[in-house]
Scaffold this motif. Structure first.
Motif, mmCIF file in Angstrom:
data_model
loop_
_atom_site.group_PDB
_atom_site.id
_atom_site.type_symbol
_atom_site.label_atom_id
_atom_site.label_comp_id
_atom_site.label_asym_id
_atom_site.label_seq_id
_atom_site.Cartn_x
_atom_site.Cartn_y
_atom_site.Cartn_z
ATOM 1 N N ALA A 196 -8.019 -1.450 13.622
ATOM 2 C CA ALA A 196 -6.582 -1.828 13.819
ATOM 3 C C ALA A 196 -5.866 -0.647 14.463
ATOM 4 N N ALA A 197 -4.925 -0.914 15.072
ATOM 5 C CA ALA A 197 -4.094 -0.101 15.865
ATOM 6 C C ALA A 197 -2.655 -0.047 15.171
ATOM 7 N N LEU A 198 -2.007 1.103 14.393
ATOM 8 C CA LEU A 198 -0.970 0.841 13.839
ATOM 9 C C LEU A 198 0.023 1.612 14.483
ATOM 10 N N ASP A 199 1.491 1.178 14.487
ATOM 11 C CA ASP A 199 2.702 1.894 14.937
ATOM 12 C C ASP A 199 3.381 2.438 13.851
ATOM 13 N N LEU A 200 3.687 3.525 13.832
ATOM 14 C CA LEU A 200 4.418 4.261 12.810
ATOM 15 C C LEU A 200 5.411 5.154 13.605
ATOM 16 N N VAL A 201 6.597 5.277 12.715
ATOM 17 C CA VAL A 201 7.846 6.512 13.333
ATOM 18 C C VAL A 201 7.871 7.353 12.190
ATOM 19 N N LEU A 202 7.838 8.605 12.912
ATOM 20 C CA LEU A 202 8.047 9.917 12.048
ATOM 21 C C LEU A 202 9.557 10.123 12.269
ATOM 22 N N THR A 203 10.527 9.919 11.202
ATOM 23 C CA THR A 203 11.693 10.353 11.353
ATOM 24 C C THR A 203 12.307 12.006 11.288
ATOM 25 N N PRO A 204 13.421 12.233 11.638
ATOM 26 C CA PRO A 204 13.651 13.609 11.852
ATOM 27 C C PRO A 204 13.663 14.019 10.393
ATOM 28 N N GLU A 205 13.874 13.476 9.379
ATOM 29 C CA GLU A 205 13.675 13.913 7.967
ATOM 30 C C GLU A 205 12.173 13.977 7.338
ATOM 31 N N GLY A 206 11.143 13.667 8.271
ATOM 32 C CA GLY A 206 9.989 13.691 7.987
ATOM 33 C C GLY A 206 9.260 12.480 7.349
ATOM 34 N N ARG A 207 10.070 11.346 7.141
ATOM 35 C CA ARG A 207 9.378 10.232 6.699
ATOM 36 C C ARG A 207 8.680 9.303 7.709
ATOM 37 N N CYS A 208 7.628 8.717 7.097
ATOM 38 C CA CYS A 208 6.593 7.851 7.874
ATOM 39 C C CYS A 208 7.004 6.541 7.666
ATOM 40 N N THR B 191 -0.749 9.590 4.140
ATOM 41 C CA THR B 191 -0.539 8.300 5.015
ATOM 42 C C THR B 191 -1.862 7.747 5.774
ATOM 43 N N ALA B 192 -2.992 8.757 5.944
ATOM 44 C CA ALA B 192 -3.917 8.232 6.791
ATOM 45 C C ALA B 192 -4.667 7.264 5.546
ATOM 46 N N ALA B 193 -4.838 7.558 4.415
ATOM 47 C CA ALA B 193 -5.421 6.713 3.230
ATOM 48 C C ALA B 193 -4.572 5.354 3.299
ATOM 49 N N VAL C 141 0.817 -1.326 -0.134
ATOM 50 C CA VAL C 141 -0.050 0.218 0.100
ATOM 51 C C VAL C 141 0.944 1.236 0.006
ATOM 52 N N GLY C 142 2.194 0.873 -0.003
ATOM 53 C CA GLY C 142 3.136 2.224 -0.290
ATOM 54 C C GLY C 142 3.948 2.673 0.904
ATOM 55 N N PHE C 143 3.782 1.889 1.937
ATOM 56 C CA PHE C 143 4.632 2.283 3.206
ATOM 57 C C PHE C 143 6.047 1.960 3.130
ATOM 58 N N GLU C 144 6.816 2.918 3.638
ATOM 59 C CA GLU C 144 8.235 2.359 3.853
ATOM 60 C C GLU C 144 8.402 1.462 5.349
ATOM 61 N N VAL C 145 9.062 0.473 5.188
ATOM 62 C CA VAL C 145 9.236 -0.183 6.323
ATOM 63 C C VAL C 145 10.966 -0.593 6.486
ATOM 64 N N PRO C 146 11.391 -0.601 7.826
ATOM 65 C CA PRO C 146 12.925 -0.930 7.919
ATOM 66 C C PRO C 146 13.285 -2.209 7.599
ATOM 67 N N ASP C 147 14.386 -2.080 7.317
ATOM 68 C CA ASP C 147 15.219 -3.481 7.303
ATOM 69 C C ASP C 147 14.805 -4.607 8.503
ATOM 70 N N THR C 148 14.126 -5.734 7.970
ATOM 71 C CA THR C 148 13.546 -6.572 9.077
ATOM 72 C C THR C 148 13.839 -7.870 8.863
ATOM 73 N N ALA D 263 -9.261 11.265 4.686
ATOM 74 C CA ALA D 263 -8.814 12.772 4.997
ATOM 75 C C ALA D 263 -9.462 13.238 6.410
ATOM 76 N N PRO D 264 -10.584 13.139 6.663
ATOM 77 C CA PRO D 264 -11.195 13.566 7.987
ATOM 78 C C PRO D 264 -10.433 13.285 9.338
ATOM 79 N N ALA D 265 -9.738 11.900 9.196
ATOM 80 C CA ALA D 265 -9.225 11.190 10.348
ATOM 81 C C ALA D 265 -8.094 11.916 10.835
ATOM 82 N N GLY D 266 -7.104 12.649 10.120
ATOM 83 C CA GLY D 266 -6.215 13.269 10.746
ATOM 84 C C GLY D 266 -6.179 14.540 11.155
ATOM 85 N N ARG D 267 -7.340 15.086 11.334
ATOM 86 C CA ARG D 267 -7.408 16.516 11.765
ATOM 87 C C ARG D 267 -7.044 16.568 13.203
#
Length: 361
Positions: A294-306, A278-280, A154-161, A353-357
């Motif tokens: 569902a409950a998702l855990d994400l990281v926002l990096t200092p560079e702004g990557r999700c 990201t909400a989509a 769906v287009g997420f970045e993931v860490p090397d796992t 879109a309304p979800a992230g307000r």
């Protein structure tokens, strides 16, 4: 508005009781059932309660009737408005009772496994909408390999796992990232072993761990590239909405690697406006896993990557609602009354879109 909504929740579950109150005020009839409660216990007999009984009957004509009897109250499972599964009980630890060698213990283990299979089959086959999803979908969605694969799709970045029980594979990853790794448990199955509150936090992979890698991998383990974090994001998806909370975990030494160590009273938890798209993606991933919550855990990096870390099909949310005021319970109530979102349906950025307000953390 009427109709019974069955809620599978542990006794005293705050979120379940709160949502049940909201459902009642909207004219629905919530029925709370502790999935760990089986049959008629001695305590039930002392209170002159009939306990819990489930049945599914096919008559000679092939018609199916399913029902729940809870303390004398009959619930027609074929007429449910919705089913909400907040937490299913884990099966008993395989082999533990057999090791003890007692016939009574073996019988208890067999009974627990049969009851778990029977209930999962019954909930799986209901015609009513099931939130977050039927047990078969919950079991699949809990798998980390499945989660990461679908997150990438769906287009997420993931860490090397790395998910492994191979010491050599751990050493290869350790060399590739110069030791900058963390370890996690694939599942928190130990949380209910022997009734103890055991769980394994996220930890940095130390040189001592590497030297004793064969001992470290007595069971499968997740080894992951450590991420630099600006914020950790907890995103609760309810239907087509995604409620995001920023956890300022990096302000606490205890919570830097694992935000579960954060204290909401000392670590800011604030509503967060998710980056564009990201909400989509959160909603799309939840749908692809056959879930409506569902409950998702994400990281926002200092560079702004999700970056996506993991997803919990029955993750808790009430503590976030209390500290942020986000109307997650109201959204759950609405979802239960209108029916779960069809799994796999198309998701657009506009729908989510309304979800992230909320104020940007």
């Amino acid at each position: 508005m009427s109709g019974q909504v069955l809620v599978l929740a542990r006794a005293g579950d705050e979120a379940a009781e709160h949502v049940a109150g909201l459902l009642t005020r909207r004219g629905a009839d919530p029925v709370l059932l502790d999935p760990a409660r089986r049959g008629r216990t001695p305590a039930d007999r002392a209170r002159r309660c009939t306990g819990t009984a489930l049945s599914a009957r096919f008559d000679a004509a092939g018609a199916l009737r399913r029902r729940l009897v809870l303390d004398g109250r009959v619930v027609d499972l074929d007429a449910l408005r919705a089913l909400w599964i907040t937490r299913l009980p884990l099966p008993a630890p395989p082999g533990r009772a057999i090791v003890q060698g007692g016939s009574a213990a073996v019988t208890a283990l067999y009974r627990a496994q049969e009851e778990a299979a029977f209930c999962a089959d019954l909930w799986d086959g209901l015609d009513a909408p099931v939130v977050p999803g039927p047990p078969s979908a919950l079991a699949r969605a809990a798998g980390r390999t499945v989660q990461l694969r679908e997150a990438v799709r769906v287009g997420f970045e993931v860490p090397d796992t790395l998910l492994t029980n191979d010491p050599d594979a751990v050493l290869d990853l350790y060399c590739a990232h110069e030791g900058d790794l963390v370890t996690k448990a694939p599942e928190q199955l130990g949380a209910r072993v022997d009734g103890a509150g055991f769980w394994r936090p996220t930890r940095a992979l130390s040189t001592r761990d590497v030297r004793s890698a064969p001992d470290l991998l007595q069971c499968p383990l997740i080894v992951q590239r450590r991420l630099e974090k600006a914020l950790e994001l907890r995103v609760t998806v309810v239907g087509e909405r995604a409620f995001a909370v920023a956890v300022h975990s990096q302000r606490s030494n205890h919570a830097r690697l694992d935000s579960r160590f954060s204290d909401p009273a000392r670590t800011p938890h604030r509503p967060h406006e998710l980056p564009e798209g990201t909400a989509a993606r959160c909603v799309a991933l939840t749908r692809r896993l056959g879930l409506s919550y569902a409950a998702l855990d994400l990281v926002l990096t200092p560079e702004g990557r999700c970056v996506f870390l993991e997803l919990n099909p029955d993750g808790q949310y009430r503590w976030l609602e209390r500290v942020t005021g986000l109307p997650i319970s109201e959204a759950l109530c609405e979802l239960l009354l209108r029916g779960a979102v069809t799994a796999g349906a198309a998701v657009t950025a506009g729908a989510a879109a309304p979800a992230g307000r909320g104020a940007r953390a």
